[in-house]
Write a protein that holds these residues in place. Structure first.
Motif, mmCIF file in Angstrom:
data_model
loop_
_atom_site.group_PDB
_atom_site.id
_atom_site.type_symbol
_atom_site.label_atom_id
_atom_site.label_comp_id
_atom_site.label_asym_id
_atom_site.label_seq_id
_atom_site.Cartn_x
_atom_site.Cartn_y
_atom_site.Cartn_z
ATOM 1 N N PHE A 1 0.202 -3.079 -6.222
ATOM 2 C CA PHE A 1 0.207 -1.867 -5.414
ATOM 3 C C PHE A 1 -1.195 -1.285 -5.267
ATOM 4 O O PHE A 1 -1.970 -1.298 -6.222
ATOM 5 N N THR A 2 -1.492 -0.785 -4.091
ATOM 6 C CA THR A 2 -2.704 0.010 -3.907
ATOM 7 C C THR A 2 -2.262 1.445 -3.689
ATOM 8 O O THR A 2 -1.437 1.714 -2.814
ATOM 9 N N ILE A 3 -2.803 2.364 -4.491
ATOM 10 C CA ILE A 3 -2.480 3.786 -4.296
ATOM 11 C C ILE A 3 -3.498 4.360 -3.319
ATOM 12 O O ILE A 3 -4.696 4.202 -3.518
ATOM 13 N N LEU A 4 -3.027 5.001 -2.285
ATOM 14 C CA LEU A 4 -3.925 5.756 -1.397
ATOM 15 C C LEU A 4 -3.572 7.221 -1.613
ATOM 16 O O LEU A 4 -2.469 7.644 -1.296
ATOM 17 N N ASP A 5 -4.501 7.962 -2.190
ATOM 18 C CA ASP A 5 -4.208 9.354 -2.524
ATOM 19 C C ASP A 5 -4.741 10.236 -1.401
ATOM 20 O O ASP A 5 -5.936 10.474 -1.312
ATOM 21 N N ALA A 6 -3.844 10.677 -0.519
ATOM 22 C CA ALA A 6 -4.289 11.404 0.679
ATOM 23 C C ALA A 6 -4.508 12.880 0.359
ATOM 24 O O ALA A 6 -3.840 13.436 -0.498
ATOM 25 N N PRO A 7 -5.452 13.523 1.062
ATOM 26 C CA PRO A 7 -5.657 14.956 0.843
ATOM 27 C C PRO A 7 -4.507 15.771 1.435
ATOM 28 O O PRO A 7 -3.977 15.417 2.485
ATOM 29 N N ASN B 1 0.850 -1.187 0.000
ATOM 30 C CA ASN B 1 0.000 0.000 0.000
ATOM 31 C C ASN B 1 0.882 1.232 0.000
ATOM 32 O O ASN B 1 1.719 1.398 0.878
ATOM 33 N N VAL B 2 0.680 2.085 -0.990
ATOM 34 C CA VAL B 2 1.500 3.292 -1.128
ATOM 35 C C VAL B 2 0.611 4.493 -0.869
ATOM 36 O O VAL B 2 -0.420 4.643 -1.520
ATOM 37 N N VAL B 3 0.993 5.339 0.080
ATOM 38 C CA VAL B 3 0.188 6.542 0.311
ATOM 39 C C VAL B 3 0.932 7.742 -0.277
ATOM 40 O O VAL B 3 2.146 7.863 -0.131
ATOM 41 N N PHE B 4 0.197 8.582 -0.997
ATOM 42 C CA PHE B 4 0.771 9.805 -1.550
ATOM 43 C C PHE B 4 0.462 10.944 -0.584
ATOM 44 O O PHE B 4 -0.707 11.240 -0.342
ATOM 45 N N THR C 1 -8.244 17.260 -3.185
ATOM 46 C CA THR C 1 -8.709 15.953 -2.714
ATOM 47 C C THR C 1 -9.268 16.131 -1.308
ATOM 48 O O THR C 1 -8.711 16.879 -0.514
ATOM 49 N N VAL C 2 -10.378 15.469 -1.008
ATOM 50 C CA VAL C 2 -10.954 15.559 0.337
ATOM 51 C C VAL C 2 -10.834 14.202 1.017
ATOM 52 O O VAL C 2 -10.303 14.070 2.109
ATOM 53 N N GLU C 3 -11.338 13.158 0.328
ATOM 54 C CA GLU C 3 -11.259 11.833 0.924
ATOM 55 C C GLU C 3 -10.063 11.100 0.325
ATOM 56 O O GLU C 3 -9.550 11.493 -0.711
ATOM 57 N N VAL C 4 -9.673 10.025 0.992
ATOM 58 C CA VAL C 4 -8.513 9.281 0.486
ATOM 59 C C VAL C 4 -8.957 8.485 -0.736
ATOM 60 O O VAL C 4 -9.783 7.588 -0.628
ATOM 61 N N GLY C 5 -8.410 8.845 -1.910
ATOM 62 C CA GLY C 5 -8.776 8.124 -3.133
ATOM 63 C C GLY C 5 -8.053 6.793 -3.178
ATOM 64 O O GLY C 5 -6.955 6.662 -2.653
ATOM 65 N N ARG C 6 -8.674 5.781 -3.812
ATOM 66 C CA ARG C 6 -8.030 4.468 -3.896
ATOM 67 C C ARG C 6 -7.960 4.009 -5.334
ATOM 68 O O ARG C 6 -8.905 4.199 -6.086
ATOM 69 N N ALA C 7 -6.869 3.397 -5.675
ATOM 70 C CA ALA C 7 -6.755 2.800 -7.007
ATOM 71 C C ALA C 7 -5.662 1.759 -6.900
ATOM 72 O O ALA C 7 -4.960 1.717 -5.895
ATOM 73 N N TYR C 8 -5.512 0.930 -7.943
ATOM 74 C CA TYR C 8 -4.413 -0.018 -7.841
ATOM 75 C C TYR C 8 -3.772 -0.252 -9.187
ATOM 76 O O TYR C 8 -4.346 0.006 -10.227
#
Length: 564
Positions: A219-225, A141-144, A204-211
């Motif tokens: 990998f799971t992308i967690l796109d943090a605000p 899991n990768v958080v930006f 971004t407001v909520e944590v977006g998810r994609a993979y």
């Protein structure tokens, strides 16, 4: 010329019985799937002409011209099942059939694009089919993270495009829509910022998810605000991550605002460390900006300012941090090395992620799945990352702290249904035996033999990071521990800890102030699930926040039993 090769004026005149069909082809046509999904052709593909039709095709050219078979009205009204059956009503692969292909394709294309424009469709990530005997790829899991407008969502969108998770067509559609709003540089981030509010404001407001997948890993992308109002969401995202990507903007002025006192670059790096992220990749984004122009000096300047701070937070610059330049908008140095940047010799971003060493996770530990979110969908569905243990279908679990016994009806790992899942995977579980209203984010799924601890009072070691005045017993703040958010009060200060030697003071302090480390007793408003840091680090780390700022980080040392 064979009369069968000419198409009749209307299909009604043609009698089905007379149609002659090759003996070998008959079984093939009977097994046609009539209810198949509508076929949306690829406009850019070369026209396909089968080898045996090439001769017939050239003979038929003159005959086929007057036939107006590619009539749009006919195509739109004609039901799909007839369309599937068409080829069987004349010589298969006959010239006229070959001729009408492009015209029909164009009509289908038109109707398809009309349909697409009518309904705003969500990009559906393409899920590669899993071979039954293929070894399971390691989940990471990768958080930006990073300051607002550093380009986190844009890089996420670009990575999804480069790895083929978002097709070109969807992106072109976003680009068109973004242009209409005069926001043409935002279109890549729309792959992750899906709701209207996020798109209008570009935040971004909520944590977006994609993979996305590479050769060795999933990998799971967690796109943090990045905005400071949404830091609580960002903490929830970072608590699920194994690896953080700190995105900073190299553009003149933007890096400085992100890094100064009120910027989010510092706070995010610190929160990521507290949330248990061990490895940090720093992407110096916007290197293609005219004010930067891939300059090595600017890159080094950003690096020099960041390293001492990241060291202070607790990352080891030699082992845990990796710097790399990139451009999210153009995609330079994300998948392929770029000529613009000859001074950078390391791997580009995606290959670098692929080459990272494996994380060691224990699948035989107790089941611990902190819940991030829940909703109703034919039953109760919960989302979360499995921190340890493994879960399988039809397994009986216990939802703590309320001790509800639940059963797992189905398991989705990154939207792909599976029968069992190991640690580190992002799961959606459909549960039986509990209502959606009875669950709150921060609850934990455990196995009945080994429940997690729950309580309200605990002793913890706290580092005060930023607080103007002093903190005394009776001070209230908001506690973020794994995915749980709860109000908390410092009921007593037990002792101060010397930062350098780790010695504890003999006397009880009356207050603590910024940059001091102390051991304190905390009491939450409601019962929460937690573990000591020693037993289970992911559930023993926390942050304290107040008035929208992160005040302290800490770890749970001891759970205190409730006095009745």
């Amino acid at each position: 010329m064979d009369p069968r090769d000419t198409a009749p004026d209307s299909w009604e005149q043609e009698d089905d019985v007379e149609a002659t069909i090759d003996g070998q082809l008959e079984p093939a046509f009977t097994s046609l799937n009539v209810n198949a999904k509508p076929f949306v052709p690829n406009v850019n593909a070369a026209e396909f002409v089968p080898a045996f039709a090439i001769k017939a095709h050239s003979e038929n050219l003159d005959a086929a011209v007057p036939l107006e078979n590619g009539d749009t009205e006919m195509t739109t009204e004609e039901p799909w099942d007839q369309k599937e059956a068409e080829p069987s009503e004349e010589e298969p692969g006959g010239g006229s059939c070959g001729d009408r292909g492009p015209a029909v394709a164009a009509a289908v294309e038109e109707t398809a694009s009309e349909m697409m424009e009518e309904e705003e469709e969500m990009p559906v990530p393409k899920v590669p089919p899993v071979q039954p005997d293929a070894p399971k790829k390691e989940h990471i899991n990768v958080v930006f993270i990073g300051h607002v407008d550093a380009g986190k969502s844009t890089i996420g969108g670009q990575i999804m495009y480069l790895t083929g998770m978002v097709d070109k067509r969807t992106l072109e559609k976003y680009e068109r829509e973004a242009k209409e709003k005069n926001r043409e540089t935002w279109y890549l981030s729309w792959a992750l910022d899906t709701n209207q509010e996020e798109r209008d404001k570009g935040k971004t407001v909520e944590v977006g998810r994609a993979y996305f997948e590479t050769d060795k890993k999933h990998f799971t992308i967690l796109d943090a605000p990045g905005h400071k109002s949404f830091v609580p969401n960002m903490i929830g995202g970072a608590s699920q991550a194994d690896l953080a990507v700190l995105v900073i903007s190299a553009r003149k002025g933007e890096f400085e605002t992100g890094f100064e006192k009120g910027g989010q670059t510092r706070e995010h790096a610190m929160l990521a460390k507290t949330a248990g992220v061990k490895h940090l990749i720093v992407l110096v984004n916007k290197m293609d900006d005219p004010t930067v122009n891939w300059s090595l000096e600017r890159y080094e300047e950003c690096k020099e300012k960041l390293v001492p701070f990241l060291k202070k937070v607790g990352f080891n610059p030699k082992k845990d941090i990796h710097f790399m330049p990139c451009s999210g908008l153009t995609g330079a140095n994300l998948k392929e090395p770029t000529d613009m940047c000859s001074w950078y010799t390391g791997l580009p971003f995606i290959p670098h992620l692929d080459s990272l060493p494996n994380f060691n996770r224990s699948s035989d530990g107790p089941v611990r799945l902190p819940i991030v979110d829940k909703y109703k969908d034919m039953g109760t569905v919960v989302l979360g990352k499995l921190e340890s243990g493994s879960i399988s279908k039809a397994q009986q679990l216990v939802m703590m702290p309320n001790r509800h016994v639940v059963e797992v009806l189905s398991l989705l790992s990154d939207d792909v249904e599976t029968d069992d899942a190991g640690p580190g995977e992002n799961l959606k579980l459909r549960l039986k035996g509990i209502e959606e209203e009875e669950i709150l984010p921060g609850f934990i799924l455990c196995n009945a033999e080994n429940l997690c601890h729950s309580g309200r009072t605990f002793d913890a070691q706290i580092v005060i990071i930023e607080h103007k005045s002093i903190i005394c017993p009776g001070y209230n703040a908001v506690l973020h521990i794994h995915t749980c958010i709860e109000e908390v009060q410092i009921t007593a200060l037990i002792c101060l800890v010397d930062k350098k030697t780790g010695e504890k003071s003999k006397t009880r302090p009356r207050f603590v102030k910024q940059d001091q480390v102390c051991i304190a007793r905390l009491r939450t408003a409601g019962t929460i699930c937690l573990e000591t840091f020693k037993d289970f680090p992911q559930m023993g780390r926390f942050t304290l926040r107040d008035e929208g700022k992160t005040i302290a980080i800490g770890k749970v040392l001891k759970l205190v039993a409730e006095r009745d």
